[in-house]
Design a protein around this motif. Structure first.
Motif, short mmCIF file in Angstrom:
data_model
loop_
_atom_site.label_atom_id
_atom_site.label_comp_id
_atom_site.label_asym_id
_atom_site.label_seq_id
_atom_site.Cartn_x
_atom_site.Cartn_y
_atom_site.Cartn_z
N VAL A 170 0.86 -1.18 0.00
CA VAL A 170 0.00 0.00 0.00
C VAL A 170 0.90 1.23 0.00
O VAL A 170 1.99 1.20 0.57
CB VAL A 170 -0.94 -0.04 1.23
N THR A 171 0.47 2.29 -0.71
CA THR A 171 1.26 3.52 -0.72
C THR A 171 0.58 4.54 0.18
O THR A 171 -0.56 4.91 -0.07
CB THR A 171 1.38 4.09 -2.15
N LEU A 172 1.26 4.95 1.23
CA LEU A 172 0.72 5.94 2.15
C LEU A 172 1.51 7.22 2.01
O LEU A 172 2.52 7.25 1.31
CB LEU A 172 0.84 5.43 3.60
N LYS A 173 1.04 8.25 2.72
CA LYS A 173 1.73 9.55 2.65
C LYS A 173 3.18 9.40 3.08
O LYS A 173 4.08 10.01 2.55
CB LYS A 173 1.00 10.53 3.57
N ARG A 174 3.40 8.51 4.07
CA ARG A 174 4.78 8.38 4.57
C ARG A 174 5.58 7.34 3.79
O ARG A 174 6.64 6.94 4.22
CB ARG A 174 4.77 8.07 6.07
N GLY A 175 5.06 6.91 2.64
CA GLY A 175 5.80 6.02 1.77
C GLY A 175 5.15 4.66 1.63
O GLY A 175 4.00 4.47 2.02
N ILE A 219 -9.51 1.61 1.04
CA ILE A 219 -8.82 2.78 1.61
C ILE A 219 -8.76 2.74 3.14
O ILE A 219 -8.15 3.62 3.75
CB ILE A 219 -9.44 4.13 1.14
N VAL A 220 -9.34 1.74 3.75
CA VAL A 220 -9.32 1.69 5.23
C VAL A 220 -7.89 1.75 5.77
O VAL A 220 -7.62 2.48 6.72
CB VAL A 220 -10.11 0.46 5.75
N PRO A 221 -6.91 1.05 5.16
CA PRO A 221 -5.54 1.15 5.69
C PRO A 221 -4.98 2.57 5.62
O PRO A 221 -4.04 2.89 6.35
CB PRO A 221 -4.73 0.20 4.78
N ALA A 222 -5.52 3.43 4.76
CA ALA A 222 -4.99 4.79 4.66
C ALA A 222 -5.59 5.73 5.71
O ALA A 222 -5.17 6.88 5.81
CB ALA A 222 -5.25 5.36 3.25
N LEU A 223 -6.57 5.25 6.48
CA LEU A 223 -7.20 6.11 7.49
C LEU A 223 -6.36 6.12 8.76
O LEU A 223 -5.83 5.08 9.16
CB LEU A 223 -8.61 5.61 7.81
N THR A 240 -6.37 10.38 -2.07
CA THR A 240 -5.69 10.18 -0.79
C THR A 240 -4.63 11.27 -0.63
O THR A 240 -3.82 11.48 -1.54
CB THR A 240 -4.96 8.81 -0.78
N ARG A 241 -4.65 11.95 0.49
CA ARG A 241 -3.74 13.09 0.69
C ARG A 241 -2.28 12.63 0.75
O ARG A 241 -1.99 11.58 1.32
CB ARG A 241 -4.09 13.84 1.98
N THR A 242 -1.41 13.39 0.12
CA THR A 242 -0.01 12.98 0.03
C THR A 242 0.87 14.24 0.02
O THR A 242 0.37 15.34 -0.08
CB THR A 242 0.20 12.15 -1.26
N GLU A 243 2.17 14.04 0.15
CA GLU A 243 3.09 15.18 -0.01
C GLU A 243 3.62 15.10 -1.43
O GLU A 243 4.13 14.09 -1.85
CB GLU A 243 4.26 15.06 0.97
N ARG A 244 3.45 16.18 -2.18
CA ARG A 244 3.91 16.14 -3.57
C ARG A 244 5.07 17.13 -3.74
O ARG A 244 4.96 18.29 -3.34
CB ARG A 244 2.77 16.52 -4.49
N PRO A 245 6.18 16.69 -4.36
CA PRO A 245 7.28 17.63 -4.56
C PRO A 245 6.88 18.77 -5.50
O PRO A 245 6.09 18.57 -6.41
CB PRO A 245 8.37 16.77 -5.18
#
Ligand SMILES: C[S@@+](CC[C@H](N)C(=O)[O-])C[C@H]1O[C@@H](n2cnc3c(N)ncnc32)[C@H](O)[C@@H]1O
Length: 387
Positions: free
Chosen positions: A40-45, A167-171, A346-351
């Motif tokens: 799974v790809t999360l905001k923290r990687g 998406i439950v794992p991303a919550l 899904t919210r993420t940090e984008r360069p």
């Protein structure tokens, strides 16, 4: 090959596309009958979503490589007699008896990571087992049979539940705070409550918001009848909603630009996940102009379809510019919307570099078609569109 080698190859080498651990040695212990793993790809990687299946309940945990490696080494053979590990080039079956586990290499059955498009359809709401909210809403009979004339509603609810399940794992941990904009008769709001509480054992604070007073009070009464803790309905307009602290925003079939108002509210509240199924995308019909596309645009029917896709493509890109990863997924058609897609963000940090490229592409797209979508106006300075 030993189990250690296999774990190193698949987890260390990041080629694992999924795994299932089954046949627990001891029953009646805390070990779940089955554990599944998927990337799974999360905001923290990148992480591994580990799901423990206990009958009709599951729990979720996201692990890094080291923690997943430890879990697999400690569990396979010792707690579970069987494991199936998938990689693009092979499936690895591990069978454990008394001695060292036997490792068998088999042809691959899951060449890619289980994603939206290749996911095997599985019904989270099973037929034949009564689910209280489906019985109350008349979709199931009290003994759990799906009523013939409500079969399409059952399919739609199930498809929605499958998509949310992903998406439950991303919550984030803790009580899940959800707002459902334009909840209407709330089949899907009740489904969301059932999935998060009954299946995932999560605490929730779910608010269904709608403009129609009679519908809101009926849903509120039903929630109390079902003793649906953490689920409430309120009267209100999406555009005026003041959201603070929300994890998941849902907007399903909110007509035309009501979807844009919902997306704007969600982005401003920095919701972790947004699920939107747009409906009746008319807004750009009067704006869209392009000489090259004349053969298409001169036919009202074709133009209407094209406009719906253009609207959703613009929304998807604007959400990306607002800092979300976005997938566009096929949903189930409603009676009044033959075409139906779900935007899953899904919210993420984008360069910053990436944002500039996405913004330039958006500008070229919008200018070529002569459009200024409602969401672009609503988000304003929040997204750099170069406009
Ligand atoms: C087609 S229904 C969809 C109901 C439900 N979400 C579903 O998918 O089954 C759209 C609902 O959105 C509500 N709605 C439309 N615009 C709204 C707004 N600006 N604020 C709140 N609710 C709105 C309508 O009252 C209606 O109940």
């Amino acid at each position: 090959m030993t189990l250690d080698d296999l774990v190193e190859l698949l987890v260390g080498g990041a080629t694992l596309t999924g795994a299932t651990l089954s046949r627990p040695r001891a029953t009646g212990t805390d070990e779940p009958p089955r554990i599944t793993v998927q990337p799974v790809t999360l905001k923290r990687g990148k992480r591994w979503a580990v799901r423990r299946h206990y009958g009709s309940r599951t729990t979720d945990e996201n692990l890094d490589d080291a923690a997943l490696g430890r879990l697999l080494r400690a569990s396979i053979g010792k707690n579970y007699r069987q494991a199936l590990l998938h990689a693009p080039d092979a499936d690895w079956q591990v069978l454990a008896g008394r001695g060292e586990p036997r490792i068998l290499r088999k042809p691959p059955t899951r060449p890619r990571a289980a994603g939206v498009h290749d996911r095997v359809k599985r019904h989270v709401l099973p037929e034949g087992e009564p689910v209280p909210f489906l019985v109350e809403l008349g979709v199931q009979t009290p003994d759990g049979r799906v009523r013939a004339q409500r079969r399409s509603k059952f399919r739609q609810v199930n498809r929605f539940v499958e998509l949310v399940d992903d998406i439950v794992p991303a919550l984030p941990d803790g009580p899940v705070r959800v707002v459902d904009f334009g909840s209407g008769r709330a089949y899907l709001t009740f489904a969301l409550h059932d999935l998060l509480t009954r299946v995932h054992g999560r605490k929730v604070d779910i608010l269904g918001l709608d403009l129609k007073a009679d519908v809101v009070s009926e849903c509120e009464a039903l929630a109390r009848r079902l003793r649906a803790d953490g689920l409430r309905f309120e009267l209100g307009d999406i555009a005026a909603a003041d959201l603070v602290g929300v994890d998941l925003v849902v907007s399903l079939h909110a007509c035309d630009t009501a979807t844009d108002a919902a997306l704007d509210r969600a982005v401003r509240a920095r919701a972790e996940v947004i699920l939107a199924v747009p409906c009746c995308q008319h807004e750009l019909f009067g704006q869209l102009e392009n000489e090259t596309l004349r053969p298409l645009l001169r036919h009202g029917t074709l133009k209407e379809r094209f406009v719906a896709d253009v609207t959703d493509a613009a929304r998807a890109r604007l959400l990306e510019l607002a800092g979300y990863d976005v997938q566009v997924v096929e949903f189930v058609p409603l009676e009044h919307t033959p075409k139906n897609v779900l935007l899953r963000a899904t919210r993420t940090e984008r360069p910053g570099r990436d944002r500039d490229r996405l913004a330039a592409e958006y500008r070229a797209f919008a200018d070529a078609l002569g459009i200024e979508p409602a969401l672009e106006r609503l988000l304003g300075d929040l997204v750099p569109t170069g406009g």
